[in-house]
Enzyme design. Structure first.
Site, PDB file in Angstrom:
ATOM      1  CG  ASP A   1       8.029  -5.686  87.587  1.00  0.00           C
ATOM      2  OD1 ASP A   1       8.624  -6.651  87.327  1.00  0.00           O
ATOM      3  OD2 ASP A   1       8.306  -5.299  88.890  1.00  0.00           O
ATOM      4  CB  VAL A   2       6.994 -10.298  83.698  1.00  0.00           C
ATOM      5  CG1 VAL A   2       6.913  -9.612  82.536  1.00  0.00           C
ATOM      6  CG2 VAL A   2       8.635 -10.622  83.913  1.00  0.00           C
TER       7      VAL A   2
ATOM      8  CG  ASN B   1      12.484 -12.805  75.153  1.00  0.00           C
ATOM      9  OD1 ASN B   1      13.193 -13.405  74.871  1.00  0.00           O
ATOM     10  ND2 ASN B   1      12.956 -11.353  75.406  1.00  0.00           N
TER      11      ASN B   1
ATOM     12  CB  ALA C   1      21.840 -15.312  72.450  1.00  0.00           C
TER      13      ALA C   1
ATOM     14  CE  LYS D   1      15.781 -18.129  81.161  1.00  0.00           C
ATOM     15  NZ  LYS D   1      14.632 -17.498  80.238  1.00  0.00           N
TER      16      LYS D   1
ATOM     17  CB  THR E   1      21.633 -11.050  74.357  1.00  0.00           C
ATOM     18  OG1 THR E   1      22.303 -11.529  75.777  1.00  0.00           O
ATOM     19  CG2 THR E   1      20.914 -11.993  73.618  1.00  0.00           C
TER      20      THR E   1
ATOM     21  CE1 TYR F   1      19.296 -16.861  82.132  1.00  0.00           C
ATOM     22  CE2 TYR F   1      20.625 -18.903  81.408  1.00  0.00           C
ATOM     23  CZ  TYR F   1      19.319 -17.844  81.258  1.00  0.00           C
ATOM     24  OH  TYR F   1      19.020 -17.557  79.912  1.00  0.00           O
TER      25      TYR F   1
END
Length: 250
Positions: free
Chosen positions: A54-55, A81, A179, A150, A181, A146
């Site tokens: 868990d980052v 990522n 993207a 970023k 995803t 978001y």
């Protein structure tokens, strides 16, 4: 070229799906040993070392990086990522949601990089690649939180590159457009008209389609590659021209 990464060892966070999984596979195909750090690593690409991480939690990151270093025998490349999305204007997300997204998208980079740096300093080909976004440099509607996270990832990349270039550690980031995803797929599923929403996302990018995870993975590999040892402190757009082209309407 097949052995471009032969003998090198990489950590890829968020590597069990989407861009992360494509990156892990791409690196392994070119000779790299890869540890995938993910909340749900069971679906990590075959041949990688799956590690639960868990980052958003320092203890989890430190334990996972230590496990990766033991499994791989060291680390040369870190691909930060792992990330989460957010929708809405500046009014639409409360303080807790802002903290949650920054914990993953920004502090996640900090935690993993901080834990890996002592090991990267031992490498002759050390590289860190962060995943930023077109949202860092272009104003997109309904993406305030978001975009802020970023944008922070982009600025952090530049500062890290300056801090560590004389240690022989290169730091760069990729900035994908929209993207194809799992996160985008979930957004499309929630749309009143998924087909129309996909068409709008395709049309927003000058080349007329979503960016593929494999295209972003190739850009990450370029930035991580020892062949490109003079590339540091840069953001590589993978956005079909979205950030820089201004086409006339058809």
């Amino acid at each position: 070229m097949a052995a471009e990464f032969d003998g090198l060892r990489a950590i890829v966070t968020g590597g069990a799906s989407g861009i992360g999984a494509a990156t892990a596979s791409y690196l392994m195909e070119r000779g790299c040993a890869v540890a995938v750090l993910d909340l749900a690593p069971a679906s990590a690409p075959e041949g990688s070392v799956p590690i639960t991480c868990d980052v958003g939690d320092t203890a989890s990151v430190e334990a996972a990086v230590d496990e990766a270093v033991r499994a791989l025998g060291g680390v040369d490349i870190v691909v930060n990522n792992a990330g989460i999305g957010a929708q809405g204007t500046v009014e639409d997300n409360d303080d807790d949601e802002w903290r949650r997204v920054f914990e993953v998208n920004v502090l996640g980079i900090v935690r993993v990089s901080r834990a890996a740096l002592p090991h990267l300093r031992k490498s002759d080909h050390a590289a860190i690649v962060n995943t930023s976004s077109i949202a860092a440099t272009a104003g997109l509607p309904q993406r305030a939180l978001y975009s802020a996270s970023k944008g922070a990832a982009y600025s952090l990349t530049l500062a890290m590159a300056a801090d560590h270039v004389r240690e022989g550690i290169r730091v760069n980031c990729v900035s994908p457009g929209t993207a194809d995803t799992p996160w985008v797929a979930r957004l499309l599923d929630k749309a009143p008209d998924p087909a129309a929403e996909r068409a709008a996302l395709n049309a927003r990018q000058p080349h007329g389609r979503l960016v593929s995870a494999q295209e972003v993975a190739a850009a990450i590999a370029y930035l991580a590659s020892p062949i490109n040892g003079s590339t540091t402190g840069t953001s590589l757009p993978v956005d079909g021209g979205m950030n820089s082209l201004r086409l006339r309407p058809t």
